[in-house]
Enzyme design. Structure first.
Site, PDB file in Angstrom:
ATOM      1  N   PHE A 144       0.863  -1.176   0.000  1.00 29.09           N
ATOM      2  CA  PHE A 144       0.000   0.000   0.000  1.00 29.09           C
ATOM      3  C   PHE A 144       0.899   1.225   0.000  1.00 29.09           C
ATOM      4  O   PHE A 144       1.560   1.533   0.988  1.00 29.09           O
ATOM      5  CB  PHE A 144      -0.933   0.052   1.210  1.00 29.09           C
ATOM      6  CG  PHE A 144      -1.856   1.239   1.145  1.00 29.09           C
ATOM      7  CD1 PHE A 144      -3.014   1.180   0.386  1.00 29.09           C
ATOM      8  CD2 PHE A 144      -1.548   2.427   1.805  1.00 29.09           C
ATOM      9  CE1 PHE A 144      -3.853   2.295   0.290  1.00 29.09           C
ATOM     10  CE2 PHE A 144      -2.382   3.534   1.712  1.00 29.09           C
ATOM     11  CZ  PHE A 144      -3.534   3.462   0.959  1.00 29.09           C
ATOM     12  N   ASP A 229       9.597   2.881   1.750  1.00 29.15           N
ATOM     13  CA  ASP A 229       8.397   3.645   2.088  1.00 29.15           C
ATOM     14  C   ASP A 229       8.172   3.509   3.591  1.00 29.15           C
ATOM     15  O   ASP A 229       7.631   2.517   4.068  1.00 29.15           O
ATOM     16  CB  ASP A 229       7.201   3.115   1.296  1.00 29.15           C
ATOM     17  CG  ASP A 229       5.905   3.863   1.603  1.00 29.15           C
ATOM     18  OD1 ASP A 229       5.851   4.568   2.637  1.00 29.15           O
ATOM     19  OD2 ASP A 229       4.944   3.715   0.832  1.00 29.15           O
ATOM     20  N   LYS A 258       2.877  11.254   6.929  1.00 32.69           N
ATOM     21  CA  LYS A 258       2.067  11.050   8.130  1.00 32.69           C
ATOM     22  C   LYS A 258       2.633  11.754   9.359  1.00 32.69           C
ATOM     23  O   LYS A 258       2.401  12.929   9.559  1.00 32.69           O
ATOM     24  CB  LYS A 258       1.845   9.565   8.370  1.00 32.69           C
ATOM     25  CG  LYS A 258       1.002   8.897   7.271  1.00 32.69           C
ATOM     26  CD  LYS A 258       0.490   7.555   7.677  1.00 32.69           C
ATOM     27  CE  LYS A 258      -0.266   6.857   6.542  1.00 32.69           C
ATOM     28  NZ  LYS A 258      -1.499   7.555   6.146  1.00 32.69           N
TER      29      LYS A 258
END
Length: 404
Positions: A144, A229, A258
């Site tokens: 994801f 990531d 984030k």
């Protein structure tokens, strides 16, 4: 109108006027502080999700709110047409935190992944010498990395992909954790291997021991960029600044987001060497809001907080407590698997006790907020500022829901 009708009215209005691209739990949050949220009815909930790690430092963290307020009185946006006085500090400090040299700031995680893809391709053509239009990036199944058209082109999740084609070419998908498949997929035209050190959306999947070091060795041997990531796994969540550190690995490029914005503003970045990010020339990539003064001010405070090591230590210590308690549920048969590192866990619920969604709804009724994924899995990732007592209470509610 009573309190319950107020909740139902908020949800009905949202359903009527917004696209149904999410299926949130039926709670309407009004205020939040630390690890706790309060809804429009005045009910308090322990946040055990932390905005998918965007809220690593808790809701309304005083240091971050103060940094934002101070910057709001000065300047919030210049665009990159001009310099501003927070930008250089942000880039320098973030590069140092990562042990890298250069930063390319964006806003959202998906934008940062897109930037990493573009960077790897341009590096492949400019530096490695891959023939035009032939660059390949190897990714892992169950990944994801966001929801843009290019990113979903290398997703294996039918919900993310269906009805959004045609898809962007240039990616090869191999099973996560399978070094043999990865080695076979790398060719002379491969410019990067893009991986999550821990796959979050897939259910907090930790790769086999030795996998990440082997990927690092392979990419170095084949002159391929290793892109990590760390949007969800990075910035303290796993008990280290970066999840890669657990295996002693330093990638060629970090993709961050984030928690970098502290749950206050969206901040993301690609961080790498001058040899890699130096391939860009003016006009080739950018973002109006990327690296804006407000974002830089908040992110600089995040970086300062991480430099203390306090939050990494808390995640490690509380993570041991979390996984010890979840391990007992596995031993008793109430859950079938527990995965994760630090203050982050994916818990597969035994089918006799309900689906992940059903368990999440039952926990909500008991004042705990988590989120399900892939049917049977519940994800647990509280803010790193949660107290031992609150963590224990939240886990006690999980035991109660499962009848353990």
């Amino acid at each position: 109108m009573d309190a319950r009708e107020t909740t139902e009215a908020f949800i009905a209005s949202a359903d009527a006027h917004s696209a149904h691209n999410y299926h949130p739990l039926p709670v309407v949050v009004a205020t939040a502080d630390g690890a706790w949220m309060t809804d429009v009815e005045g009910r308090r909930f322990l946040d055990m999700l932390a905005g998918y790690s965007a809220l690593n430092f808790g809701h309304g963290n005083p240091r971050l709110i103060e940094a934002a307020k101070a910057q709001l009185d000065r300047v919030t946006l210049t665009s990159r047409a001009f310099h501003h006085d927070r930008f250089a500090d942000f880039c320098r400090e973030l590069a140092a935190l990562c042990g890298m040299e250069m930063v390319l700031p964006m806003n959202t995680g998906a934008e940062a992944v897109e930037t990493a893809v573009k960077t790897a391709r341009k590096w492949g053509y400019r530096v490695k010498g891959v023939p035009a239009e032939m660059a390949k990036i190897v990714v892992a199944g169950n990944n994801f990395h966001g929801r843009t058209t290019t990113v979903i082109s290398f997703s294996t999740d039918p919900e993310a992909r269906a009805d959004f084609g045609p898809y962007t070419p240039g990616f090869e998908i191999v099973p996560y954790g399978d070094l043999t498949a990865l080695r076979a997929a790398v060719t002379e035209n491969t410019v990067a291997v893009l991986l999550e050190p821990i796959q979050g959306e897939a259910g907090v999947l930790v790769p086999p021991a030795g996998y990440l070091p082997a990927v690092r060795e392979l990419t170095r041997e084949r002159n391929v960029l290793f892109v990590a990531d760390e949007i969800q796994s990075g910035l303290g969540r796993t008990g280290r600044t970066f999840a890669c550190e657990h295996e002693g690995v330093v990638p060629d490029m970090y993709v961050l987001g984030k928690a970098l914005g502290g749950g206050v503003v969206p901040v993301s970045a690609v961080v790498s060497s001058a040899a890699v990010l130096g391939v860009f020339r003016p006009g080739e990539h950018g973002s109006t809001f990327g690296g804006n003064p407000l974002a830089c001010a908040v992110a600089l405070e995040v970086i300062a907080m991480l430099r203390s090591g306090e939050y990494q230590r808390r995640a490690a210590a509380l993570g041991e407590r979390l996984h010890r308690e979840l391990g007992l549920l596995k031993d008793s048969g109430h859950v079938t698997a527990v995965r994760g590192r630090g203050l982050w866990a994916g818990v597969d619920i035994a089918s006799a006790y309900g689906t992940g969604r059903e368990i999440s709804e039952k926990l909500m009724e008991r004042g705990v907020l988590v989120k399900d994924t892939h049917g049977v899995t519940v994800r647990i990732a509280p803010p790193l500022v949660i107290t031992e007592e609150d963590l224990d209470w939240g886990l006690a509610q999980l035991r109660a829901v499962l009848g353990a």
